[in-house]
Design a protein around this motif. Structure first.
Motif, mmCIF file in Angstrom:
data_model
loop_
_atom_site.group_PDB
_atom_site.id
_atom_site.type_symbol
_atom_site.label_atom_id
_atom_site.label_comp_id
_atom_site.label_asym_id
_atom_site.label_seq_id
_atom_site.Cartn_x
_atom_site.Cartn_y
_atom_site.Cartn_z
ATOM 1 N N GLY A 151 -2.058 -4.932 3.274
ATOM 2 C CA GLY A 151 -2.746 -3.810 4.000
ATOM 3 C C GLY A 151 -3.893 -4.381 4.531
ATOM 4 N N LEU A 152 -4.142 -4.057 5.796
ATOM 5 C CA LEU A 152 -5.292 -4.288 6.601
ATOM 6 C C LEU A 152 -5.999 -2.982 6.908
ATOM 7 C CD1 LEU A 152 -3.763 -6.948 9.085
ATOM 8 C CD2 LEU A 152 -4.865 -7.151 7.002
ATOM 9 N N PRO A 153 -7.329 -3.248 7.217
ATOM 10 C CA PRO A 153 -7.988 -1.958 7.843
ATOM 11 C C PRO A 153 -7.707 -1.471 8.845
ATOM 12 C CG PRO A 153 -9.688 -3.691 7.156
ATOM 13 C CD PRO A 153 -8.539 -4.196 6.969
ATOM 14 N N GLY A 156 9.526 -11.354 6.279
ATOM 15 C CA GLY A 156 9.564 -10.754 5.156
ATOM 16 C C GLY A 156 8.453 -10.224 4.662
ATOM 17 N N LEU A 157 7.416 -10.213 5.547
ATOM 18 C CA LEU A 157 5.990 -9.604 5.124
ATOM 19 C C LEU A 157 5.707 -8.412 6.249
ATOM 20 C CD1 LEU A 157 3.103 -9.793 3.896
ATOM 21 C CD2 LEU A 157 2.311 -10.750 5.971
ATOM 22 N N GLU A 158 5.275 -7.086 5.545
ATOM 23 C CA GLU A 158 5.028 -6.082 6.292
ATOM 24 C C GLU A 158 3.504 -5.940 6.365
ATOM 25 O OE1 GLU A 158 8.866 -3.301 5.237
ATOM 26 O OE2 GLU A 158 6.874 -2.849 4.323
ATOM 27 N N VAL A 159 2.760 -5.498 7.537
ATOM 28 C CA VAL A 159 1.513 -5.356 7.502
ATOM 29 C C VAL A 159 1.399 -3.622 7.751
ATOM 30 C CG1 VAL A 159 -0.569 -5.414 9.148
ATOM 31 C CG2 VAL A 159 0.904 -7.273 8.701
ATOM 32 N N TRP A 160 0.409 -3.189 6.587
ATOM 33 C CA TRP A 160 0.206 -1.667 6.774
ATOM 34 C C TRP A 160 -1.138 -1.479 6.991
ATOM 35 C CZ3 TRP A 160 3.638 2.470 5.982
ATOM 36 C CH2 TRP A 160 5.107 2.012 5.575
ATOM 37 N N PHE A 161 -1.395 -0.730 8.125
ATOM 38 C CA PHE A 161 -2.842 -0.291 8.426
ATOM 39 C C PHE A 161 -3.244 0.910 7.633
ATOM 40 C CE2 PHE A 161 -1.384 -2.514 12.086
ATOM 41 C CZ PHE A 161 -2.310 -3.564 12.334
ATOM 42 N N GLN A 162 -4.362 0.805 6.902
ATOM 43 C CA GLN A 162 -4.696 1.743 5.982
ATOM 44 C C GLN A 162 -6.428 1.893 5.715
ATOM 45 O OE1 GLN A 162 -2.277 3.471 3.518
ATOM 46 N NE2 GLN A 162 -1.199 2.815 5.166
ATOM 47 N N ARG A 163 -6.796 2.973 5.385
ATOM 48 C CA ARG A 163 -8.171 3.322 5.244
ATOM 49 C C ARG A 163 -8.699 2.263 4.030
ATOM 50 N NH1 ARG A 163 -9.513 9.295 3.887
ATOM 51 N NH2 ARG A 163 -7.778 8.889 2.283
ATOM 52 N N PRO A 164 -9.678 1.680 4.157
ATOM 53 C CA PRO A 164 -10.139 0.402 3.098
ATOM 54 C C PRO A 164 -9.940 0.788 1.915
ATOM 55 C CG PRO A 164 -11.532 0.392 4.905
ATOM 56 C CD PRO A 164 -10.658 1.450 5.140
ATOM 57 N N LYS A 165 -10.411 2.129 1.524
ATOM 58 C CA LYS A 165 -10.214 2.713 -0.078
ATOM 59 C C LYS A 165 -8.642 2.925 -0.408
ATOM 60 C CE LYS A 165 -11.219 7.635 1.271
ATOM 61 N NZ LYS A 165 -12.194 8.470 0.920
ATOM 62 N N ASP A 166 -8.035 3.173 0.544
ATOM 63 C CA ASP A 166 -6.557 3.182 0.286
ATOM 64 C C ASP A 166 -5.766 1.777 0.012
ATOM 65 O OD1 ASP A 166 -6.650 5.976 0.433
ATOM 66 O OD2 ASP A 166 -6.208 6.206 2.477
ATOM 67 N N CYS A 197 -14.927 -2.996 -5.452
ATOM 68 C CA CYS A 197 -15.772 -2.854 -6.489
ATOM 69 C C CYS A 197 -15.743 -1.423 -6.673
ATOM 70 C CB CYS A 197 -17.186 -3.556 -6.469
ATOM 71 S SG CYS A 197 -17.206 -5.225 -6.285
ATOM 72 N N GLU A 198 -15.692 -0.699 -5.692
ATOM 73 C CA GLU A 198 -16.087 0.762 -5.771
ATOM 74 C C GLU A 198 -14.638 1.474 -6.376
ATOM 75 O OE1 GLU A 198 -17.188 4.672 -5.749
ATOM 76 O OE2 GLU A 198 -18.326 2.909 -6.037
ATOM 77 N N TYR A 199 -13.664 1.191 -5.832
ATOM 78 C CA TYR A 199 -12.408 1.597 -5.807
ATOM 79 C C TYR A 199 -11.444 0.989 -6.763
ATOM 80 C CZ TYR A 199 -13.792 4.812 -2.092
ATOM 81 O OH TYR A 199 -14.718 5.791 -1.340
ATOM 82 N N GLY A 200 -11.758 -0.322 -7.135
ATOM 83 C CA GLY A 200 -10.898 -1.180 -8.211
ATOM 84 C C GLY A 200 -11.702 -0.860 -9.309
#
Length: 405
Positions: free
Chosen positions: A75-77, A114-124, A145-148
């Motif tokens: 997952g990347l921002p 074999g690697l997929e890159v998924w662009f997501q919101r940081p908290k997601d 720290c906040e969402y973990g």
């Protein structure tokens, strides 16, 4: 935990209420007392022919496909400065992300099959690492720290990617009753705050904020949720203080706000994080993590380092080495590399010169060149470094220890 009935062509949405169990085949939702605070959520069930399982946790339904995916997911921002800097770092590590369509949320890295890159919101990214929908992620430490929220499944692979630096801090107005308040202790001891009229803090960090102030012993504090333009909240009268990320502090000053001593919750920057379950259980994740970590480490270690090559007259390599090691800026990583430079004079081949190779940090570059010339160096060549690979990165050994491997 209940299984869906046989799939049909229709899709239905079932409302879920916080604190109210989802009852299969029920024609109505359990009544909720008017004194309760609740939010409605909707769960889409049985939308495909695939066998699925529905689970309910804290009022939020989650669907899990029983079939295991084979691809490793990173997952990347998806937006902003953090997204641009992350892609630049990966590109510098020869891990360029290939995105065929900029509107798509999925991409790949050709060098990591074999690697997929998924662009997501940081908290997601953090939420999906916890749920198992992502295996790896690059995101801000504050978001982890906040969402973990202390989830032990989240493992820090690299905690210092050297961009996205900021800190989470409490800020108060410079004026009015706060004019002479400069510390967290002074803020908490102000007589204005009572159980009926607590200190109001606007923030988007509703886990870290209360946790921090509770640990600091502050009483009579309330938090309100806000996502943007927090700096305006005190001036509008909807909050007494804010808790937000601060980079340079310019925005705070322009809105007549100030940070206070003892009010920094944490310091943050971009980090490389992983799901512990994925590292241990999912095939290929550990090997991929190792390669990405080595590339990151090698590139970051080389950033700001230069190779300096020079020729120097001397009777032996040891003599030249002694001259070099007496200079404070010429040690290199472990010491200088010295090799003979063979010249042909009067029909004979002899080593009149020795070639010196050292690694020098950018801030020491000119000083090092001056010292080399002062002890007889000539023909000095300088070139930037791209990678410095160690025998094995300490972070990899630390990760294996955390995984019990």
């Amino acid at each position: 935990m209940a299984s869906c009935p046989a799939p049909t062509a229709s899709v239905r949405s079932v409302p879920l209420f916080c604190g109210v169990p989802l009852r299969q085949r029920s024609s109505s939702i359990c009544p909720v007392s008017s004194s309760w605070s609740w939010r409605a959520h909707f769960l889409v069930v049985c939308s495909s022919a695939a066998s699925t399982t529905v689970s309910v946790s804290n009022g939020v339904g989650e669907m899990r496909a029983r079939t295991e995916r084979s691809a490793i997911r990173l997952g990347l921002p998806s937006k902003g400065r953090m997204a641009a800097d992350t892609l630049e770092l990966l590109r510098d590590c020869q891990l360029s992300v290939r995105q065929v369509n900029p509107r798509q949320y999925v991409a790949d890295i050709p060098l990591l099959p074999g690697l997929e890159v998924w662009f997501q919101r940081p908290k997601d990214i953090v939420r999906k690492l916890r749920s198992g929908d992502l295996d790896l992620g690059i995101v801000g430490y504050d978001t982890v720290c906040e969402y973990g929220q202390g989830d032990e499944d989240l493992v820090m692979v690299h905690e210092d990617l050297e961009y996205g630096e900021c800190h989470l801090s409490i800020a108060i107005p410079m004026y009015g009753i706060f004019e002479n308040v400069n510390t967290l202790s002074e803020l908490g001891q102000m007589p204005q705050w009572t159980a009926e009229k607590p200190l109001r803090i606007a923030t988007g960090f509703n886990y870290l904020g209360p946790k921090f102030l509770k640990e600091k012993g502050l009483q009579h504090v309330s938090f309100s949720t806000a996502d943007g333009a927090l700096e305006a909240a005190p001036a509008m009268g909807i909050a007494d203080a804010i808790l937000d990320l601060v980079s340079s502090g310019t925005t705070l000053r322009e809105n007549n706000l100030k940070e206070i001593e003892g009010g920094i919750v944490l310091k943050s920057q971009a980090v490389f994080v992983a799901s512990k379950r994925s590292l241990i259980q999912r095939k290929g994740v550990l090997n991929t993590t190792h390669e990405v970590l080595e590339r990151l480490e090698a590139h970051l270690k080389a950033t700001g380092q230069f190779t300096v090559v020079a020729n120097m007259r001397g009777g032996s390599a040891e003599e030249v080495a002694d001259r070099i090691l007496n200079q404070t800026s010429l040690y290199g990583l472990q010491g200088p590399t010295i090799s003979p430079v063979f010249c042909k004079r009067d029909g004979k081949v002899s080593p009149d010169y020795f070639a010196i190779v050292i690694c020098v940090p950018k801030k020491e570059l000119y000083k090092s060149v001056q010292q080399l010339r002062a002890i007889g160096g000539s023909g000095v060549l300088v070139s930037p470094l791209t990678y410095i690979f160690d025998e094995e990165t300490p972070r990899w050994q630390k990760l294996l220890s955390q995984l019990g491997l």
